[in-house]
Design an enzyme around this catalytic site. Structure first.
Site, PDB file in Angstrom:
ATOM      1  N   SER A   1       0.824  -1.215   0.000  1.00 42.58           N
ATOM      2  CA  SER A   1       0.000   0.000   0.000  1.00 42.58           C
ATOM      3  C   SER A   1       0.856   1.263   0.000  1.00 42.58           C
ATOM      4  O   SER A   1       2.023   1.239   0.420  1.00 42.58           O
ATOM      5  CB  SER A   1      -0.897   0.022   1.233  1.00 42.58           C
ATOM      6  OG  SER A   1      -1.754  -1.086   1.229  1.00 42.58           O
TER       7      SER A   1
HETATM    8  C1  LIG Z   1      -3.185  -4.015  -0.130  1.00 45.11           C
HETATM    9  S1  LIG Z   1      -2.533  -5.627  -0.009  1.00 45.11           S
HETATM   10  C2  LIG Z   1      -1.780  -5.652   1.564  1.00 45.11           C
HETATM   11  C3  LIG Z   1      -0.695  -4.671   1.732  1.00 45.11           C
HETATM   12  C4  LIG Z   1       0.185  -4.891   2.915  1.00 45.11           C
HETATM   13  N1  LIG Z   1      -0.531  -4.849   4.159  1.00 45.11           N
HETATM   14  C5  LIG Z   1       1.268  -3.857   2.891  1.00 45.11           C
HETATM   15  O1  LIG Z   1       1.114  -2.848   3.512  1.00 45.11           O
HETATM   16  O2  LIG Z   1       2.234  -4.040   2.208  1.00 45.11           O
HETATM   17  C6  LIG Z   1      -3.961  -6.619   0.270  1.00 45.11           C
HETATM   18  C7  LIG Z   1      -3.654  -8.083   0.398  1.00 45.11           C
HETATM   19  O3  LIG Z   1      -4.805  -8.751   0.872  1.00 45.11           O
HETATM   20  C8  LIG Z   1      -4.754 -10.067   0.393  1.00 45.11           C
HETATM   21  N2  LIG Z   1      -6.072 -10.690   0.536  1.00 45.11           N
HETATM   22  C9  LIG Z   1      -7.177 -10.563  -0.238  1.00 45.11           C
HETATM   23  N3  LIG Z   1      -8.183 -11.317   0.244  1.00 45.11           N
HETATM   24  C10 LIG Z   1      -7.711 -11.933   1.343  1.00 45.11           C
HETATM   25  C11 LIG Z   1      -8.272 -12.846   2.273  1.00 45.11           C
HETATM   26  N4  LIG Z   1      -9.530 -13.267   2.169  1.00 45.11           N
HETATM   27  N5  LIG Z   1      -7.483 -13.295   3.273  1.00 45.11           N
HETATM   28  C12 LIG Z   1      -6.194 -12.877   3.395  1.00 45.11           C
HETATM   29  N6  LIG Z   1      -5.617 -12.016   2.546  1.00 45.11           N
HETATM   30  C13 LIG Z   1      -6.358 -11.536   1.539  1.00 45.11           C
HETATM   31  C14 LIG Z   1      -4.276  -9.921  -1.038  1.00 45.11           C
HETATM   32  O4  LIG Z   1      -3.705 -11.119  -1.509  1.00 45.11           O
HETATM   33  C15 LIG Z   1      -3.279  -8.757  -0.897  1.00 45.11           C
HETATM   34  O5  LIG Z   1      -1.966  -9.234  -0.813  1.00 45.11           O
END
Ligand SMILES: C[S@@+](CC[C@H](N)C(=O)[O-])C[C@H]1O[C@@H](n2cnc3c(N)ncnc32)[C@H](O)[C@@H]1O
Length: 402
Positions: free
Chosen positions: A73
């Protein structure tokens, strides 16, 4: 290498200074963490200048249709969520959605006496987060591969849960795994808009109460908690987006005709300021409103006003549509004035109705965090919250204005 490290440290300090200036970093704990963690270790192939800007996402992963499913993000989002979460040394924290960098920031804040678990549904992201965390010296973070709909029970309970992916609801597992008195920050999607909401849980109070909220944009949740919104096309370039639980039905051909009719503008005399707060009021103070969206081409060709660029709530009555616009007006506090443009056979009436709503907001709620947002787990008595509310899968979200 030394030169690059020095350059990274300098850019990092500049990023922290910019985030402080924008009011997104407000505590020394978050400033220290953002100064300490090498963001470039989590995106080694991205240019350093890009890595340390405040508004850029990094290392996007796309699905077969070209939609983003994962990013590291933008740092302004991470700073804002961390501040909303109010993380302190010694806490146990669950991050939902991994990337590595944000988990490292949390690990810096909680210190050796705390613990961090981060969970992602995508094995590639889990692998990348583990590698980045090891490279940056945060190997103590627990990185788990799972659908976060069910939380991570093995390391629960958590003092804080920080969700970093767009969620449509708050599944029971998250609350089961949150300590009494804990806080969950969640980018919650309702009325087809995502807001990062910090919900506090109180002992002996059934509902969660929001202590802060702000707009934020996130990749959508996958797995069992995925949402399914609709975009109803009025033309190939203009559409109305509605929540997945919406019952709205539109007269698309009448609205298409309306967009070709001459627009009727009217002006409120009130400042155009804090559009996100006004938008929340319009979406949650009466009947359900869809979000009007348009392509860049439709905006450039003036099919709709340029204020539609990022989506705006629209009041639709039959074949008439009205939405808010702005113009320069040095006599208002912000230098801009809010108005309304309406298209269609009842443009005068529908425009006046929307203008009245805008004036009510400007007269009574023209400030940050004016809404009281609560989340009521369980769906047994969905009628209980007073005022505007929307029924989700696992509870009821309510927004009150008083
Ligand atoms: C915006 S990214 C996370 C960014 C991270 N927190 C960072 O700051 O670098 C959102 C993540 O949520 C994950 N995601 C989507 N659905 C999910 C779920 N049901 N359970 C766990 N992770 C999930 C995606 O694979 C993605 O990697």
């Amino acid at each position: 290498m030394t030169v690059q490290l020095d350059e990274a440290a300098t850019l990092r300090q500049a990023m922290v200074a910019a985030l402080r200036k924008e009011g997104l970093i407000t505590s020394e704990r978050v400033a220290a963490a953002m100064n300490a963690v090498p963001r470039h270790a989590f995106a080694p192939d991205e240019p350093l200048e890009k890595v340390y800007r405040t508004d850029t996402t990094l290392v996007p992963k796309l699905d077969a249709d070209g939609r983003q499913t994962s990013v590291v993000s933008a740092s302004h989002i991470q700073a804002a969520e961390l501040e909303q979460a109010g993380v302190w040394p010694g806490m146990s924290v669950l991050e939902i959605g991994s990337g590595g960098y944000n988990a490292a920031l949390i690990a810096e804040v909680v210190g050796e006496s705390g613990s961090v678990t981060t969970v992602d549904i995508d094995p590639d992201i889990v692998e990348r987060a583990r590698t980045g965390l090891a490279r940056a010296g945060y190997g103590q973070v627990n990185v788990v591969l799972a659908d976060a709909e069910h939380g991570v029970p093995e390391n629960a309970p958590y003092d804080r849960i920080i969700v970093t992916v767009g969620a449509w609801d708050i599944p029971p597992a998250w609350l089961d795994q949150l300590t009494p008195g804990g806080r969950i920050v969640v980018p919650l999607r309702f009325s087809a808009v995502t807001r990062m909401i910090a919900f506090d849980r109180y002992v002996d109070v059934p509902e969660l109460r929001a202590s802060s909220y702000r707009l934020g944009s996130f990749v959508p949740m996958q797995g069992d908690g995925a949402a399914h919104e609709s975009l109803i096309a009025i033309t190939p370039d203009v559409g109305l987006r509605v929540d997945q639980n919406s019952a709205l039905i539109f007269d698309v051909s009448a609205l298409r005709k309306a967009l070709n009719a001459s627009p009727v503008e009217s002006w409120s005399g009130t400042p155009f300021d804090m559009p996100d707060e006004l938008e929340l009021f319009l979406l949650t103070s009466g009947a359900e409103l869809p979000m009007l969206h348009a392509s860049h081409e439709a905006v450039d060709q003036e099919v709709v006003n340029r204020t539609v660029r990022n989506g705006t709530p629209a009041l639709v009555r039959g074949g008439t549509i009205a939405y808010r616009i702005k113009r320069e007006n040095p006599e208002t506090e912000s230098g801009y004035e809010t108005g309304v443009v309406a298209h269609g056979p009842e443009a005068e009436q529908v425009g006046s109705e929307l203008l009245a709503m805008i004036r009510t907001w400007a007269g009574s709620y023209y400030r940050r965090n004016a809404a009281t947002i609560t989340y009521h787990p369980g769906t047994a008595d969905p009628a209980s919250p007073a005022g505007w509310h929307t029924t989700k899968r696992h509870g009821v979200l309510a927004v009150a204005w008083s």
